[in-house]
Design a protein around this motif. Structure first.
Motif, PDB file in Angstrom:
ATOM      1  N   VAL A 285      44.578  18.160   8.043  1.00 54.13           N
ATOM      2  CA  VAL A 285      45.214  18.766   9.211  1.00 54.13           C
ATOM      3  C   VAL A 285      46.560  19.370   8.818  1.00 54.13           C
ATOM      4  O   VAL A 285      47.214  18.918   7.877  1.00 54.13           O
ATOM      5  CB  VAL A 285      45.414  17.744  10.348  1.00 54.13           C
ATOM      6  CG1 VAL A 285      44.068  17.326  10.933  1.00 54.13           C
ATOM      7  CG2 VAL A 285      46.175  16.512   9.855  1.00 54.13           C
ATOM      8  N   VAL A 286      46.950  20.374   9.572  1.00 54.17           N
ATOM      9  CA  VAL A 286      48.253  21.001   9.375  1.00 54.17           C
ATOM     10  C   VAL A 286      48.730  21.507  10.734  1.00 54.17           C
ATOM     11  O   VAL A 286      47.905  21.837  11.606  1.00 54.17           O
ATOM     12  CB  VAL A 286      48.170  22.153   8.351  1.00 54.17           C
ATOM     13  CG1 VAL A 286      47.334  23.313   8.885  1.00 54.17           C
ATOM     14  CG2 VAL A 286      49.556  22.619   7.931  1.00 54.17           C
ATOM     15  N   LEU A 287      50.040  21.539  10.926  1.00 55.66           N
ATOM     16  CA  LEU A 287      50.579  21.935  12.239  1.00 55.66           C
ATOM     17  C   LEU A 287      51.915  22.623  12.064  1.00 55.66           C
ATOM     18  O   LEU A 287      52.710  22.249  11.204  1.00 55.66           O
ATOM     19  CB  LEU A 287      50.756  20.685  13.116  1.00 55.66           C
ATOM     20  CG  LEU A 287      51.176  20.947  14.576  1.00 55.66           C
ATOM     21  CD1 LEU A 287      49.945  21.310  15.402  1.00 55.66           C
ATOM     22  CD2 LEU A 287      51.862  19.727  15.173  1.00 55.66           C
ATOM     23  N   TRP A 288      52.124  23.654  12.874  1.00 56.68           N
ATOM     24  CA  TRP A 288      53.454  24.239  12.973  1.00 56.68           C
ATOM     25  C   TRP A 288      53.616  24.888  14.338  1.00 56.68           C
ATOM     26  O   TRP A 288      52.637  25.157  15.042  1.00 56.68           O
ATOM     27  CB  TRP A 288      53.717  25.249  11.856  1.00 56.68           C
ATOM     28  CG  TRP A 288      52.812  26.459  11.835  1.00 56.68           C
ATOM     29  CD1 TRP A 288      52.905  27.576  12.593  1.00 56.68           C
ATOM     30  CD2 TRP A 288      51.680  26.653  10.973  1.00 56.68           C
ATOM     31  NE1 TRP A 288      51.919  28.470  12.273  1.00 56.68           N
ATOM     32  CE2 TRP A 288      51.160  27.933  11.275  1.00 56.68           C
ATOM     33  CE3 TRP A 288      51.065  25.901   9.973  1.00 56.68           C
ATOM     34  CZ2 TRP A 288      50.042  28.457  10.627  1.00 56.68           C
ATOM     35  CZ3 TRP A 288      49.972  26.414   9.329  1.00 56.68           C
ATOM     36  CH2 TRP A 288      49.466  27.673   9.650  1.00 56.68           C
ATOM     37  N   LYS A 289      54.875  25.112  14.695  1.00 62.74           N
ATOM     38  CA  LYS A 289      55.187  25.750  15.973  1.00 62.74           C
ATOM     39  C   LYS A 289      55.209  27.262  15.779  1.00 62.74           C
ATOM     40  O   LYS A 289      55.772  27.777  14.809  1.00 62.74           O
ATOM     41  CB  LYS A 289      56.552  25.278  16.488  1.00 62.74           C
ATOM     42  CG  LYS A 289      56.530  23.941  17.216  1.00 62.74           C
ATOM     43  CD  LYS A 289      55.973  24.105  18.629  1.00 62.74           C
ATOM     44  CE  LYS A 289      56.225  22.870  19.486  1.00 62.74           C
ATOM     45  NZ  LYS A 289      57.612  22.776  19.959  1.00 62.74           N
ATOM     46  N   LEU A 290      54.619  27.980  16.729  1.00 63.81           N
ATOM     47  CA  LEU A 290      54.612  29.442  16.716  1.00 63.81           C
ATOM     48  C   LEU A 290      55.858  29.980  17.422  1.00 63.81           C
ATOM     49  O   LEU A 290      56.482  29.257  18.223  1.00 63.81           O
ATOM     50  CB  LEU A 290      53.352  29.954  17.404  1.00 63.81           C
ATOM     51  CG  LEU A 290      52.021  29.583  16.703  1.00 63.81           C
ATOM     52  CD1 LEU A 290      50.839  29.897  17.622  1.00 63.81           C
ATOM     53  CD2 LEU A 290      51.900  30.339  15.388  1.00 63.81           C
ATOM     54  N   PRO A 291      56.210  31.236  17.172  1.00 61.46           N
ATOM     55  CA  PRO A 291      57.390  31.811  17.821  1.00 61.46           C
ATOM     56  C   PRO A 291      57.327  31.771  19.346  1.00 61.46           C
ATOM     57  O   PRO A 291      58.370  31.700  20.015  1.00 61.46           O
ATOM     58  CB  PRO A 291      57.394  33.258  17.308  1.00 61.46           C
ATOM     59  CG  PRO A 291      56.701  33.184  15.987  1.00 61.46           C
ATOM     60  CD  PRO A 291      55.647  32.146  16.154  1.00 61.46           C
ATOM     61  N   ASN A 292      56.118  31.816  19.903  1.00 61.62           N
ATOM     62  CA  ASN A 292      55.995  31.811  21.369  1.00 61.62           C
ATOM     63  C   ASN A 292      56.047  30.402  21.962  1.00 61.62           C
ATOM     64  O   ASN A 292      55.854  30.208  23.167  1.00 61.62           O
ATOM     65  CB  ASN A 292      54.691  32.490  21.795  1.00 61.62           C
ATOM     66  CG  ASN A 292      53.451  31.789  21.255  1.00 61.62           C
ATOM     67  OD1 ASN A 292      53.550  30.748  20.630  1.00 61.62           O
ATOM     68  ND2 ASN A 292      52.296  32.386  21.494  1.00 61.62           N
ATOM     69  N   GLY A 293      56.284  29.408  21.122  1.00 61.37           N
ATOM     70  CA  GLY A 293      56.397  28.033  21.616  1.00 61.37           C
ATOM     71  C   GLY A 293      55.099  27.251  21.562  1.00 61.37           C
ATOM     72  O   GLY A 293      55.090  26.033  21.799  1.00 61.37           O
ATOM     73  N   ASN A 294      53.983  27.924  21.261  1.00 61.79           N
ATOM     74  CA  ASN A 294      52.697  27.241  21.157  1.00 61.79           C
ATOM     75  C   ASN A 294      52.575  26.533  19.802  1.00 61.79           C
ATOM     76  O   ASN A 294      53.338  26.798  18.879  1.00 61.79           O
ATOM     77  CB  ASN A 294      51.540  28.230  21.323  1.00 61.79           C
ATOM     78  CG  ASN A 294      51.464  28.784  22.740  1.00 61.79           C
ATOM     79  OD1 ASN A 294      52.051  28.223  23.670  1.00 61.79           O
ATOM     80  ND2 ASN A 294      50.747  29.879  22.911  1.00 61.79           N
TER      81      ASN A 294
END
Length: 780
Positions: A285-294
């Motif tokens: 798994v991997v996760l990061w925040k997008l510029p739009n907040g999602n």
């Protein structure tokens, strides 16, 4: 007159359509109106006449059922060690048919039989139907595992048999299987597998004949006890030469040719999070925040289907196994270790082929975008649940490896997203139980030394959340494409069982407002929520699980009741489950060849067979795991006979009550061991009540017990209630005086049905052993 006869025939046909079903007057009226069967007055007259003619029976309160006399049905024979048995029909709501010992036609436990019902049951006076076996349609087993006993030379000359085999299975222990010298020649006390040639008949009612086809090992050798159970359940342990040849020919690294057409995501900080002693890693798994907040959530699954090609030797063997089987001290894998622990395992620092499911999820938990595609990834960390939980614990003082410190911000965001996803699942009605998972610790010789309870932390829960989201995303995507696909389904429970469960809850003072005829997942979830932290929590959850159907695989999208999900599949464990491997294969095929008629026809031709085989093999593995657990738990308790324990009543039957200790070990307090009074059983309230003292035992009740017997071979523990102040009453052994009203399969004094393993088969975001199995393993 002719018109009246026509009405009678039509009304009778309503009952014959489902001869085991009990109909209310309202149901009969609706069906009569649908089929244009006279007026309501005509219907009442017809029912009265049919009752008078003994064609139907009634409880006098508007409920009717067809009389069963001389009806021929088909079902599975379940033997009792006393000689009698029961036949379970395919309709899970139908009553079991009692078969007296003189009318079994020498059927053996598990046989498929035709039965003529000789006495109708009356559901309103606690009497079940009775019958006699007319024909053995299909034998329930062709092989048997047991201990070999040699004969003397003199006996061999007379009988022409070299010895006999006795099974540990209580239902088969009365049979001797005489073996000839046509097969293998075992030694005294060897555990062997026998191929049955002749079954019991009127000339040999208590024996069978066969040949030894496999010697497992001496009964007292380490590990033979477990492997005997494995052999008895026909779990495959040996690899065909052609399958191993194919496995050995597969490169141990990703080649340049294999990278073509795949996204390179090796720079993404994807990690695996598993148990401390896991050896194979099929999800990252991997996760990061997008510029739009999602949130961007990436779930990357080992691309096993790239290596295990359709109809190849490896594929055929994986299909036959269906899934890996996880036991207390070993794993019987679906794939050779060269694949499962090597090229298909997402090992730290190694490039691996994966199928990726990238999802964009809002802070409210709504998936707004996704992409399913082949990739090449590299694990940036082999992480464990324990260390991730420590990383997320603000009060942790243990020193952590650099990779945990470096990736702590991502792990914290993962925990954040999990809470959002959990809240969304809970809102829609997903049923979620929390109960400790028991891990049996064994030494190098397989002897159990401890039973450790483990409660899931945030790491286990968040990985489950991410796997669930990926499984739902893939299932919905291919359902919307209108193509053949394999689903994990969990159907709406039977309304009669739910009604009984609601009545049970009412006895605990729970106010249930839901309609049992139209139950929703949210209705059951509310019950679970009400009981959290109360003494009734465990027993209510257990009784709820009993009322639910078993999850299975299907080529139809029937939804998943327990998860309150419209679409669900198994995508995330192709190393361990053939279902997931099949899902990956279809994803590749639709991507490479489109969704035209030819590719659809190809999968349609055998997809239902895959669903059936994977469901059957899953059940086989679960039963094997269960029996091994029971063996080792009984063995663990065997040197504690005479000791006292706190326990909880987990089930009540006409012949006693099952109890569970805090370490999840279970056993039986037989009614003959309740010596302070004569006890009667109330099936509706599941209680045993003393006639003189009015003392009552009920499900969920805490009691103190003494272990009085531990039969390791039969995996059976016997307890008695510990009360030093209780008077002793003289009484006869009640074993021969049991009411026949509760003719369930728990009459075999086994542990099944007492709650512990009812929760094995729900959805399974991941499948695994003691080190991988989610504590919510009812979701498998």
């Amino acid at each position: 007159m002719a018109q009246n006869e026509k009405i009678l025939a039509n009304v009778l046909e309503i009952f014959r359509h489902n001869p085991q079903k009990q109909y209310s007057i309202d149901q009969i009226e609706r069906m009569a109106r649908r089929d244009h069967i006279g007026s309501f007055t005509d219907l009442i007259k017809a029912l009265s006449f049919l009752e008078h003619e003994k064609k139907i029976i009634t409880d006098g309160k508007g409920h009717y059922q067809l009389v069963q006399e001389n009806t021929e049905v088909e079902g599975t024979f379940r033997a009792n060690d006393k000689g009698f048995g029961f036949v379970k029909l395919d309709d899970e709501n139908a009553d079991n048919i009692f078969i007296a010992s003189d009318y079994t036609d020498y059927a053996v436990n598990g046989d498929r039989v035709k039965v003529r019902i000789t006495a109708d049951g009356n559901p309103w006076n606690d009497k079940g139907p009775e019958g006699q076996v007319e024909e053995i349609v299909e034998r329930g087993f062709e092989t048997l595992v047991g201990e070999f006993h040699p004969m003397t030379d003199k006996q061999v000359k007379v009988s022409h048999f070299i010895g006999y085999v006795l099974s540990n299975d209580k239902k088969l222990h009365n049979y001797r299987v005489y073996v000839s010298d046509k097969g293998l020649i075992p030694q005294m006390r060897d555990m062997v597998k026998v191929s049955i040639k002749n079954y019991p008949d009127k000339n040999n009612p208590e024996s069978m004949t066969g040949v030894v086809i496999k010697t497992i090992g001496n009964k007292n050798d380490p590990g033979v006890d477990i492997m005997s159970i494995v052999a008895a359940h026909d779990v495959r342990t040996e690899w065909p030469d052609d399958a191993m040849k194919q496995a050995n020919a597969i490169p141990d690294h990703v080649t340049d040719e294999e990278r073509k057409g795949r996204d390179d995501i090796t720079d993404q900080p994807a990690v695996t999070i598993d148990g401390d002693d896991s050896k194979d890693f099929d999800d990252a798994v991997v996760l990061w925040k997008l510029p739009n907040g999602n949130y961007h959530l990436g779930v990357h699954i080992a691309d096993v289907s790239h290596y295990v090609t359709e109809k190849s030797p490896l594929d055929q063997e994986a299909f036959a196994r269906g899934n890996s089987t996880y036991l207390v001290d070993r794993v019987i894998p679906m794939l050779p270790f060269r694949l499962s622990n090597g090229i298909c395992s997402l090992n730290e620092g190694e490039d691996r082929l994966v199928l990726s499911c990238d999802m964009e999820i809002t802070p409210q938990g709504k998936r707004v975008n996704y992409r399913i595609h082949p990739s090449v990834m590299r694990s940036h960390g082999r992480m464990t649940y324990n260390n991730v939980n420590k990383t997320l614990d603000p009060n942790n003082t243990d020193k952590l490896e650099d990779k945990y410190v470096k990736l702590r911000p991502m792990l914290q965001q993962m925990a954040e997203l999990h809470k959002i996803l959990y809240k969304q699942r809970h809102k829609r009605g997903a049923i979620d139980f929390e109960e400790p998972e028991a891990q049996i610790i064994v030494d190098k010789n397989g002897k159990p030394t401890d039973i450790v309870l483990h409660k899931r932390g945030i790491a286990e829960k968040m990985i489950e959340s991410f796997m669930l989201m990926a499984n739902e995303t893939v299932a919905e995507d291919y359902f919307r494409k209108h193509v053949p696909f394999l689903y994990r389904v969990h159907e709406t429970p039977d309304k009669d069982r739910i009604k009984s469960f609601f009545e049970f809850c009412s006895a605990f003072g729970l106010n249930i407002k839901a309609d049992p005829n139209h139950v929703k997942p949210l209705d059951l979830q509310k019950i679970v929520t009400k009981t959290v932290g109360t003494p009734e929590e465990a027993v209510v959850q257990m009784m709820m699980l009993r009322s639910l159907k078993q999850a299975h695989y299907s080529d139809q999208a029937l939804g998943h009741f327990g998860l309150a999900a419209k679409f669900y599949t198994h995508f995330t464990s192709p190393i361990r489950r053939y279902s997931d491997l099949m899902v990956h294969r279809m994803i590749h095929a639709y991507a490479e060849h489109g969704t035209g008629k030819d590719v659809q026809k190809h999968f349609t031709s055998y997809l239902s067979q895959v669903a059936e085989q994977t469901s059957i093999q899953e059940r086989r593995s679960v039963d094997t795991e269960r029996e091994v657990d029971d063996l080792k738990m009984t063995e663990y308790m065997s040197d504690q006979v005479g000791q006292h324990f706190n326990a909880v009543v987990s089930s009540v039957t006409s012949f006693g009550m099952f109890i569970q200790l805090p370490n999840t070990v279970e056993g039986l307090v037989h009614i003959s061991n309740l010596t302070d009074d004569f006890y009667t059983f109330n099936e509706k309230t599941l209680t045993l009540t003393g006639r003189g003292t009015h003392k009552q035992y009920k499900v969920g009740m805490p009691i103190k017990v003494t272990l009085i017997n531990a039969n390791v071979e039969q995996h059976q523990l016997d307890f008695e209630v510990y009360d030093p102040n209780a008077p002793k009453h003289h009484r006869n052994d009640h074993r021969n005086n049991r009411r026949r009203g509760n003719r369930g399969f728990r009459n075999d004094h086994g542990r099944r049905g007492n709650g512990k393993h009812w929760n094995r088969n729900f959805h399974a975001s991941r499948n695994g052993s003691h080190n991988r199995r989610s504590n919510n393993n009812y979701k498998r």
